[in-house]
Design an enzyme around this catalytic site. Structure first.
Site, mmCIF file in Angstrom:
data_model
loop_
_atom_site.group_PDB
_atom_site.id
_atom_site.type_symbol
_atom_site.label_atom_id
_atom_site.label_comp_id
_atom_site.label_asym_id
_atom_site.label_seq_id
_atom_site.Cartn_x
_atom_site.Cartn_y
_atom_site.Cartn_z
ATOM 1 N N HIS A 1 4.022 -4.883 0.328
ATOM 2 C CA HIS A 1 3.111 -4.342 -0.198
ATOM 3 C C HIS A 1 1.674 -4.377 0.655
ATOM 4 O O HIS A 1 0.957 -3.484 0.726
ATOM 5 C CB HIS A 1 2.441 -4.889 -1.585
ATOM 6 N N HIS B 1 3.114 4.190 1.926
ATOM 7 C CA HIS B 1 3.962 5.353 1.454
ATOM 8 C C HIS B 1 3.663 6.546 1.990
ATOM 9 O O HIS B 1 2.542 6.670 2.406
ATOM 10 C CB HIS B 1 4.267 5.181 -0.098
#
Length: 385
Positions: free
Chosen positions: A143, A196
């Site tokens: 993350h 992403h």
């Protein structure tokens, strides 16, 4: 490269991409495009993620997806109306991130407890069904990471996933153009912090591409009796993409980075304070058409560009940017187009952003605060040592 296909609880497709070289099986990263790619490789099936079903109580996504494509009668542009997206997830805390792998305590969009690269249909798509398709590409399960922090092997796997999805989506009925991109930073408008990107399969050729193709066609018509200075296609005339790349490489003032197969330069009429266009030296229409040598060099070149962007302003936080692959439409204009990537930031100084105000938003007339030559010099200055 290996690929696993599965379904989420609401019927959406999810694809796990795995680099079999990390298991010692093969040092090659497959492009995943089958016979569409010059290397002729295939996306090999893999079953390791089938053991992790999505157990969330989700409703079928089709029932909440109501996109509509409308055409502007004055400009001729297509506009997507996607009012159902108003309720999409917005900047959740890290422990509620839907793009992190699932755990025993929390189920996310990715049922597996780990992954390398994963692609799945967007839960809140702008385009779906007859209006196209939207996919999410997670570059890493970490993350707190960024694309710039990936190693070359993982970056190559992302390229393989982009290539595989481009080939498959472009072959679908009704898809006119495939667009792979990454938005990074809340300054850009990102709603999920996890590293992403996205892939859009458009049912129309986008306005920017339409304008490019019109300019390229007009240039070919004007130059069909030229003196042979630039590369020509079989039916005569100069390809404008090839001419621009050749002139930038010859001039050199705006070249940021040059490899054996790729050149990155700040365009002569850059719209953004720091904007770089990355072209393969051999013109191809899209990602599946890249040859093996060009594909192999891409991770090193691209990662260096991203790392330079992060050094531009001397800030502790990463530079916000948009990274956009421009690929040819699936039909008309394909033979004249040149695959390239456009990377730019909205930051113009360490503490100032470039906003699209009255002239840009109202009239599409860009005003750039940084000379392209100065931007290129700064990007060369922050090169890795």
């Amino acid at each position: 490269m290996k690929r696993t296909s599965a379904r989420l609880a609401d019927g959406r497709e999810i694809l796990y991409y795995h680099d079999d070289a990390e298991d010692g099986a093969d040092d090659r990263v497959d492009d995943g495009a089958g016979d569409n790619a010059e290397g002729g490789h295939h996306a090999f099936p893999d079953t390791r993620h089938h053991a992790f079903p999505d157990t969330r109580p989700l409703h079928a996504s089709a029932s909440v997806t109501t996109s509509e494509v409308r055409r502007d009668p004055l400009l001729g542009d297509s506009v997507v109306i996607a009012s159902h997206r108003q309720g999409r997830t917005h900047l959740p805390p890290a422990d509620a991130c839907p793009l992190c792998p699932s755990t025993e305590d929390r189920a996310s969009e990715v049922p597996a407890p780990d992954y390398e690269v994963v692609v799945f249909e967007n839960r809140f798509p702008s385009l779906a069904g007859d209006t196209g398709r939207c996919e999410v590409v997670c570059f890493t399960p970490d993350h707190e990471a960024s694309f710039a922090e990936l190693d070359e092997r993982r970056a190559a796997l992302v390229l393989a996933a982009w290539t595989d999805r481009t080939a498959e989506l472009a072959a679908r009925e009704g898809v006119r153009q495939v667009y792979c991109f990454e938005n990074r930073g809340t300054e850009i408008g990102v709603t999920l912090a996890h590293p992403h990107g996205q892939i859009y399969a458009f049912p129309f050729v986008t306005p920017r591409t339409t304008r490019m193709l019109a300019t390229v066609a007009a240039h070919r018509a004007r130059t069909h009796t030229g003196d042979g200075t630039h590369t020509r296609d079989g039916d005569g005339g100069v390809n404008l993409f090839e001419q621009v790349l050749a002139e930038e490489r010859a001039d050199g003032r705006r070249v940021v980075l040059e490899g054996e197969h790729w050149t990155a330069f700040v365009p002569y009429a850059a719209r953004w304070p720091y904007e770089v266009h990355l072209y393969p030296h051999r013109r191809v229409p899209d990602l599946p058409a890249l040859d093996e040598a060009t594909r192999a060099e891409f991770p090193r070149v691209y990662l260096e560009l991203l790392r330079r962007f992060d050094r531009l302003f001397g800030r502790a936080d990463p530079t916000p940017y948009i990274s956009a692959w421009h690929q040819a439409p699936t039909g008309e204009g394909r033979d004249d187009f040149a695959l390239h990537l456009e990377l730019f930031t909205v930051r113009r100084t360490a503490d100032k952003l470039k906003y699209l105000a009255g002239t840009e938003s109202g009239m599409e007339a860009f005003m750039n605060d940084v000379r392209p030559e100065d931007a290129a010099a700064r990007l060369r200055e922050v090169a890795s040592r």
